[in-house]
Design a protein around this motif. Sequence first.
Motif, PDB file in Angstrom:
ATOM      1  N   ARG A  55      -6.337 -11.894  -2.312  1.00 24.89           N
ATOM      2  CA  ARG A  55      -5.425 -10.760  -2.072  1.00 24.89           C
ATOM      3  C   ARG A  55      -6.086  -9.426  -2.377  1.00 24.89           C
ATOM      4  N   SER A  56      -7.129  -9.464  -3.215  1.00 23.24           N
ATOM      5  CA  SER A  56      -7.637  -8.215  -3.785  1.00 23.24           C
ATOM      6  C   SER A  56      -9.063  -7.877  -3.399  1.00 23.24           C
ATOM      7  N   PHE A  57      -9.689  -8.657  -2.526  1.00 24.23           N
ATOM      8  CA  PHE A  57     -11.118  -8.441  -2.309  1.00 24.23           C
ATOM      9  C   PHE A  57     -11.397  -7.468  -1.165  1.00 24.23           C
ATOM     10  N   ALA A  58     -10.840  -7.741   0.004  1.00 30.44           N
ATOM     11  CA  ALA A  58     -11.079  -6.848   1.143  1.00 30.44           C
ATOM     12  C   ALA A  58     -10.027  -7.134   2.206  1.00 30.44           C
ATOM     13  N   GLY A 408     -15.852  -7.921  -8.941  1.00 28.21           N
ATOM     14  CA  GLY A 408     -15.730  -6.616  -9.598  1.00 28.21           C
ATOM     15  C   GLY A 408     -16.443  -6.550 -10.924  1.00 28.21           C
ATOM     16  N   GLU A 409     -16.735  -7.700 -11.545  1.00 28.22           N
ATOM     17  CA  GLU A 409     -17.404  -7.596 -12.846  1.00 28.22           C
ATOM     18  C   GLU A 409     -18.800  -7.031 -12.664  1.00 28.22           C
ATOM     19  N   GLU A 410     -19.361  -7.200 -11.445  1.00 27.21           N
ATOM     20  CA  GLU A 410     -20.694  -6.654 -11.195  1.00 27.21           C
ATOM     21  C   GLU A 410     -20.699  -5.132 -11.180  1.00 27.21           C
ATOM     22  N   LEU A 411     -19.496  -4.525 -11.190  1.00 29.24           N
ATOM     23  CA  LEU A 411     -19.403  -3.062 -11.268  1.00 29.24           C
ATOM     24  C   LEU A 411     -19.005  -2.622 -12.669  1.00 29.24           C
ATOM     25  N   GLY A 412     -18.724  -3.586 -13.540  1.00 29.84           N
ATOM     26  CA  GLY A 412     -18.128  -3.248 -14.830  1.00 29.84           C
ATOM     27  C   GLY A 412     -16.673  -2.853 -14.657  1.00 29.84           C
ATOM     28  N   MET A 413     -16.019  -3.379 -13.606  1.00 28.44           N
ATOM     29  CA  MET A 413     -14.607  -3.000 -13.363  1.00 28.44           C
ATOM     30  C   MET A 413     -13.770  -3.295 -14.600  1.00 28.44           C
ATOM     31  N   ARG A 414     -12.851  -2.377 -14.893  1.00 27.07           N
ATOM     32  CA  ARG A 414     -11.936  -2.526 -16.026  1.00 27.07           C
ATOM     33  C   ARG A 414     -10.580  -2.978 -15.498  1.00 27.07           C
ATOM     34  N   ASP A 415      -9.728  -3.446 -16.409  1.00 27.09           N
ATOM     35  CA  ASP A 415      -8.331  -3.718 -16.053  1.00 27.09           C
ATOM     36  C   ASP A 415      -7.655  -2.419 -15.616  1.00 27.09           C
ATOM     37  N   ILE A 416      -6.665  -2.553 -14.748  1.00 28.43           N
ATOM     38  CA  ILE A 416      -5.765  -1.425 -14.516  1.00 28.43           C
ATOM     39  C   ILE A 416      -4.560  -1.613 -15.441  1.00 28.43           C
ATOM     40  N   VAL A 417      -3.736  -0.596 -15.573  1.00 28.07           N
ATOM     41  CA  VAL A 417      -2.557  -0.721 -16.433  1.00 28.07           C
ATOM     42  C   VAL A 417      -1.330  -0.890 -15.547  1.00 28.07           C
ATOM     43  N   VAL A 418      -0.628  -1.995 -15.721  1.00 30.67           N
ATOM     44  CA  VAL A 418       0.625  -2.214 -14.982  1.00 30.67           C
ATOM     45  C   VAL A 418       1.662  -2.678 -16.002  1.00 30.67           C
ATOM     46  N   ALA A 419       2.725  -1.917 -16.159  1.00 38.67           N
ATOM     47  CA  ALA A 419       3.762  -2.282 -17.134  1.00 38.67           C
ATOM     48  C   ALA A 419       4.456  -3.572 -16.697  1.00 38.67           C
ATOM     49  N   ASN A 420       4.914  -4.345 -17.675  1.00 37.00           N
ATOM     50  CA  ASN A 420       5.636  -5.582 -17.336  1.00 37.00           C
ATOM     51  C   ASN A 420       6.819  -5.304 -16.404  1.00 37.00           C
ATOM     52  N   SER A 421       7.443  -4.129 -16.584  1.00 37.11           N
ATOM     53  CA  SER A 421       8.611  -3.836 -15.740  1.00 37.11           C
ATOM     54  C   SER A 421       8.208  -3.656 -14.269  1.00 37.11           C
ATOM     55  N   ALA A 445      -6.803  -5.961  -9.698  1.00 35.30           N
ATOM     56  CA  ALA A 445      -6.803  -4.738  -8.875  1.00 35.30           C
ATOM     57  C   ALA A 445      -7.721  -4.912  -7.673  1.00 35.30           C
ATOM     58  N   PRO A 446      -7.448  -4.166  -6.589  1.00 39.69           N
ATOM     59  CA  PRO A 446      -8.332  -4.216  -5.424  1.00 39.69           C
ATOM     60  C   PRO A 446      -9.780  -3.932  -5.792  1.00 39.69           C
ATOM     61  N   MET A 447     -10.680  -4.635  -5.127  1.00 34.80           N
ATOM     62  CA  MET A 447     -12.112  -4.412  -5.305  1.00 34.80           C
ATOM     63  C   MET A 447     -12.452  -2.968  -4.934  1.00 34.80           C
ATOM     64  N   SER A 448     -13.305  -2.366  -5.742  1.00 38.15           N
ATOM     65  CA  SER A 448     -13.684  -0.959  -5.522  1.00 38.15           C
ATOM     66  C   SER A 448     -14.951  -0.906  -4.676  1.00 38.15           C
ATOM     67  N   TRP A 449     -14.776  -0.703  -3.379  1.00 38.02           N
ATOM     68  CA  TRP A 449     -15.945  -0.681  -2.486  1.00 38.02           C
ATOM     69  C   TRP A 449     -16.553   0.706  -2.393  1.00 38.02           C
ATOM     70  N   ASP A 472     -15.777   6.898  -9.210  1.00 37.85           N
ATOM     71  CA  ASP A 472     -17.035   6.838  -9.970  1.00 37.85           C
ATOM     72  C   ASP A 472     -17.637   5.442  -9.963  1.00 37.85           C
ATOM     73  N   ARG A 473     -16.779   4.449  -9.878  1.00 42.71           N
ATOM     74  CA  ARG A 473     -17.237   3.069 -10.069  1.00 42.71           C
ATOM     75  C   ARG A 473     -16.940   2.288  -8.797  1.00 42.71           C
ATOM     76  N   ASN A 474     -17.908   2.203  -7.930  1.00 42.00           N
ATOM     77  CA  ASN A 474     -17.684   1.442  -6.702  1.00 42.00           C
ATOM     78  C   ASN A 474     -19.029   0.928  -6.175  1.00 42.00           C
ATOM     79  N   VAL A 475     -18.959   0.015  -5.231  1.00 44.65           N
ATOM     80  CA  VAL A 475     -20.182  -0.637  -4.746  1.00 44.65           C
ATOM     81  C   VAL A 475     -21.126   0.388  -4.122  1.00 44.65           C
TER      82      VAL A 475
END
Length: 586
Positions: A55-58, A408-421, A445-449, A472-475
């Motif tokens: 769902r999140s790659f491309a 995304g780990e190859e970019l050092g991707m971080r978690d995004i913040v999504v509230a439980n609500s 989160a979507p892959m950062s291309w 700043d952080r994308n392929v």
Amino acid sequence: MVPPEPRRERSYAHMSPTGTTKIPDVARALQNEPLSQRRDDGWWRHAVVYQVYPRSFADGNGDGLGDLRGITEHLDHLNDGTPSSLGVDAIWLSPIYPSPDFDFGYDVADYLDVDPRFGTLADFTAFVSASHDRGLKVILDLVLNHTSHLHPWFEASRSSRDGPYADWYIWRDSPGRSLTGRRRRPNNWRSWFRGPAWTWDETRKQFYMHTFLPEQPDLNWRNPDVRAALMNVVRTWLERGVDGFRLDVFNVYFKDAMLRSNPLAIGRRGAWSWQRHVHDRDQPELADALLEMRALVDSYGGKMTVGELFDNSVVAAAAHVAPHHLIFDWLLLTTPWSASRFRAAIAAREVAFGPDRWPANVLSNHDQSRHATRFAKDGVSVAEGDARAKVAAAMLLTLRGAAFMYYGEELGMRDIVVANSQAFDPPARRASFLFPWWNRDQSRAPMSWRGGPGGGFTTGRPWLPVSPDVSDRNVARQSAEPDSVLSFYRRLIWLRRETPVLGEGGQEVIEVGDDDVLAYARRLGDSSALVLLNFASRSARVQVPPAASGRGWRIAASTHEHDAAAGALGPTLTLGPLEAIVALDA
Ligand code: NOJ
């Protein structure tokens, strides 16, 4: 997926009192064969496997959801045959089957098809052949413990107590009413996703069992017809050319034949932890079923499986390992940023796996907070977090075992913040004080291309927000930066591909005189590698052990600059802050 109750396993350190252990070389049979000339039946051992959350790659069609076309269009990122791609060996796709998405694909409504939102079977075939053209193996996620409640098997099963599908799920009468008039449940089992593991069905007037959501009823693996149908699923995808499977929560397939209640326990993580899970998973009949599945997979040659253990025990994980059949244990994934904690974890795994069982190494997946986030808590700067991500990459890609990366780990991707609500993740929507749950959307989160709206993931509205740091952080950006996290992953993976000792060698953890430096040697025949990982944000003076060959070490990859002369390591060395070095015998 890591269940709670980590306390029991936290005591793993007792398994290796010194914290280090010497492991003999395990790859004797392959010793003198260079990787390139090998009939590569051993790919499952030295492989770097890249997990794609579809769902999140491309997104190939602009609907905001990733799909197979999108993945196929981005295969060059994974491996185009040159070091300007990552160079991974295999792709593991999280589920792509039709699903009503109560658990985002882990509730399968048809095992043999592709969800139309991801494409068609023809798109799948195109994806497999494009992957194979690049030398990439394809691993599918098989969710065989449970189906969707909308799977035709369950619809048939709930419709009649004596039809052909009546016994395909775990159904029981209520043993009567409580004093308050409430229907009593067959036993005390709990759902991992909150509440009892039993749901009343008004049509059949019985309870059915579910380890996860009520929309994910557990199949009855004791029924030979069910087993035959599931083996047919395995066979069908093998015939369609896949190279392996990830087996979702495989140790839960069988439940106690008498459905006895679990004994009670003291736990601090809600109702699930208030019982010992001795009757709702890990039953003796599992061994035979796994043998059957393995025999089927092995009959195709060169295929593999990796099982997701629904338990924290590294000893249990190791017990299930077999040639071509790996198991995820969760020790590395639950270890915090500390060289001595990783030293102990690695030693405990080596004791549990011994020389003959091959580990699967993983730091992030779709159920957990991304490790670049986990390792950079408490005010760690972005730059330092990236430096830690590189040290972690060096560890993941040089430890003995197959390496599993999460997109995304190859970019050092971080978690995004999504509230439980705001969560899509169903258990997060059910979270409460007594049922604390980390919202898994945050690591999906979507892959950062590239920068810009949609981050190159979609031209439409992404199903989850793109990462706030996408510009700043994308392929695209990191490809152009030699010091980026991505460039480091590429260098390391290609080094691993070209260096059999990193893919196949035995391993020995060593002391180099500074507790904050994790160090180990790899050995295959007469070649060796030395890995030095400085977990501290200060420099560290270390003693360099002599190479077994007597030839000395030369740096093959490092996070820091070294001049050509310093490429050769002397008996002592000062590592820079958060420096990782991979050295090979000269
Ligand atoms: C394990 C999967 O990794 C997780 O995402 C899923 O929710 C559960 N199995 C239930 O299928």
